[in-house]
Design an enzyme around this catalytic site. Structure first.
Site, PDB file in Angstrom:
ATOM      1  N   THR A  13       0.822  -1.215   0.000  1.00 34.32           N
ATOM      2  CA  THR A  13       0.000   0.000   0.000  1.00 34.32           C
ATOM      3  C   THR A  13       0.849   1.255   0.000  1.00 34.32           C
ATOM      4  OG1 THR A  13      -1.859  -1.081   1.044  1.00 34.32           O
ATOM      5  CG2 THR A  13      -1.714   1.266   1.391  1.00 34.32           C
ATOM      6  N   TYR A  27      -7.743  -0.299  -3.938  1.00 33.38           N
ATOM      7  CA  TYR A  27      -6.760   0.334  -4.828  1.00 33.38           C
ATOM      8  C   TYR A  27      -5.759  -0.732  -5.295  1.00 33.38           C
ATOM      9  CZ  TYR A  27      -4.518  -0.221  -0.419  1.00 33.38           C
ATOM     10  OH  TYR A  27      -4.063  -0.794   0.732  1.00 33.38           O
ATOM     11  N   THR A  93       1.692  -4.164   4.356  1.00 30.24           N
ATOM     12  CA  THR A  93       1.569  -4.427   5.795  1.00 30.24           C
ATOM     13  C   THR A  93       1.022  -5.829   6.100  1.00 30.24           C
ATOM     14  OG1 THR A  93      -0.651  -3.467   5.862  1.00 30.24           O
ATOM     15  CG2 THR A  93       1.215  -1.985   6.334  1.00 30.24           C
ATOM     16  N   ASP A  94       0.369  -6.454   5.104  1.00 31.69           N
ATOM     17  CA  ASP A  94      -0.327  -7.715   5.412  1.00 31.69           C
ATOM     18  C   ASP A  94       0.618  -8.836   5.859  1.00 31.69           C
ATOM     19  OD1 ASP A  94      -2.748  -6.566   4.946  1.00 31.69           O
ATOM     20  OD2 ASP A  94      -3.089  -7.485   2.993  1.00 31.69           O
ATOM     21  N   LYS A 166       0.458  -7.449  12.982  1.00 27.38           N
ATOM     22  CA  LYS A 166      -0.605  -6.580  12.457  1.00 27.38           C
ATOM     23  C   LYS A 166      -1.884  -6.960  13.190  1.00 27.38           C
ATOM     24  CE  LYS A 166      -2.847  -4.826   8.300  1.00 27.38           C
ATOM     25  NZ  LYS A 166      -2.889  -4.757   6.832  1.00 27.38           N
ATOM     26  N   GLU A 286      -0.013 -31.436  28.235  1.00 25.50           N
ATOM     27  CA  GLU A 286      -0.461 -32.826  28.387  1.00 25.50           C
ATOM     28  C   GLU A 286       0.705 -33.797  28.194  1.00 25.50           C
ATOM     29  OE1 GLU A 286      -3.756 -33.182  28.974  1.00 25.50           O
ATOM     30  OE2 GLU A 286      -3.971 -31.013  28.711  1.00 25.50           O
TER      31      GLU A 286
END
Ligand code: SIN
Length: 329
Positions: A13, A27, A93-94, A166, A286
């Site tokens: 972006t 976009y 950023t993802d 994020k 466990e």
């Protein structure tokens, strides 16, 4: 003399372009090249001799192991040839936190490597890209950034690659680490550090990707109510080398899935227990998990545990060695 900073651009972006200044979704990410990004922020030349290089131009949801290997090799080459005093990477950023953690484990230098991005495209009113790029350069030239591992600088905040996540799909204050907080912040343009991340990284990392053209295949399987064997069977049949199970709470595994994960470890697949929770460590629980040879993912998110397991598997399949790595990185 001003330091030399190389900006490696990958898209996202921060390089996004929309038709309207009011558009902040829908976009095209990665539309603008590195020269446009640098030209938009002439102030960076006050702090550094800046040069740019385009590594790729993608929406970061499409990042691949191949791009990671290219990026890490190029950064190691830049530092070994003394071509730069620090590196800034512009990134979507993802998956920014995943690339940051991969580089945290594979770049072998104490020189600053700083990732930045933006939540609003370059064409938007009040876009955050230019100030984030300027601040990333300020962090990259700051002497206190040396030896801190790969850094993430957005929204006037500095986070560690290992810890940051994020956390919000839309807001500019999305990068957070709920448990340990920021490494530092950028106060009116001046980076200030308040703590360090103590786990092994960069020049103290044992992982070497120089000769690699691919990484071992590791999949994440997300635990949930009513879980079953479907994805575990599919992963085994696909020949994966590792599985990260994003479990409930302290890495707890649904009984319907546990026996199939045990089948995976019987076939030599390394299984890491991690958690769907956004904070806290996954620690031994466990007795059956120990008997079934599942390893504990500490407090890494499932997607960062996947990266560490991929790199661990480039060195060994020995489970106690891999557990040591999860305890150290
Ligand atoms: C991307 O990750 O490339 C798109 C989203 C963003 O950069 O914020």
């Amino acid at each position: 003399m001003k330091p030399n900073i190389k900006i490696l651009a990958t898209g996202g972006t921060i390089a996004g372009s929309a038709k309207l200044s009011t558009t902040t979704t829908g976009y095209k990410a990665g539309a603008l090249g590195i020269d446009s990004l640098i030209n938009a922020v002439p102030e960076i030349h006050e702090f550094a001799n800046v040069t740019g290089e385009q590594i790729c131009s993608i929406d970061s949801k499409d990042i691949t192991d191949e791009i990671w290997l290219t990026l890490a090799k190029r950064i190691n080459e830049i530092f070994s040839r003394d071509e730069a005093d620090g590196i800034v990477i512009t990134h979507g950023t993802d998956t920014l936190e995943e690339t940051a953690y991969f580089l945290n484990l594979t770049v072998h230098s104490d020189k600053p490597v700083v990732l930045t991005g933006a939540m609003r495209p370059a064409t938007a009113i009040s876009s955050d890209g230019s100030i984030n790029l300027l601040n990333a350069v300020r962090v990259a030239v700051n002497k206190n950034s040396f030896g801190k591992g790969v850094l993430v600088a957005l929204n006037d905040e500095i986070n560690s690659a290992r810890e940051v996540m994020k956390t919000n799909t839309l807001t500019v204050s999305t990068f957070r680490n709920f448990e340990f907080g920021l490494l530092g912040c950028i106060n009116d343009g001046t980076p200030e550090f308040y703590r360090t991340s103590t786990r092994r990284h960069t020049s103290n990392s044992e992982f070497d990707i120089d000769g690699l053209t691919e990484l071992p295949r590791v999949k994440i399987i997300y635990g949930h109510a009513g879980d079953d064997e479907i994805f575990i069977d599919a992963a085994i049949n696909a020949g994966v080398k590792g599985i990260v199970y994003a479990g409930m709470g302290n890495g707890s595994i649904h009984a319907n899935a546990e026996k199939f994960l045990a089948r995976a470890t019987d076939q030599g697949i390394v299984v890491i227990r991690s958690s769907r929770c956004s904070g806290g460590s996954v620690i031994p629980a466990e007795k059956s998990y120990v008997d079934e040879n599942f390893l504990d993912g500490d407090n890494l998110s499932p997607h960062k545990a996947r990266i560490l397991l991929q790199l661990a598997l480039t060195k060994t399949t020995d489970r106690s060695e891999i557990q040591r790595m999860f305890n150290q990185y």
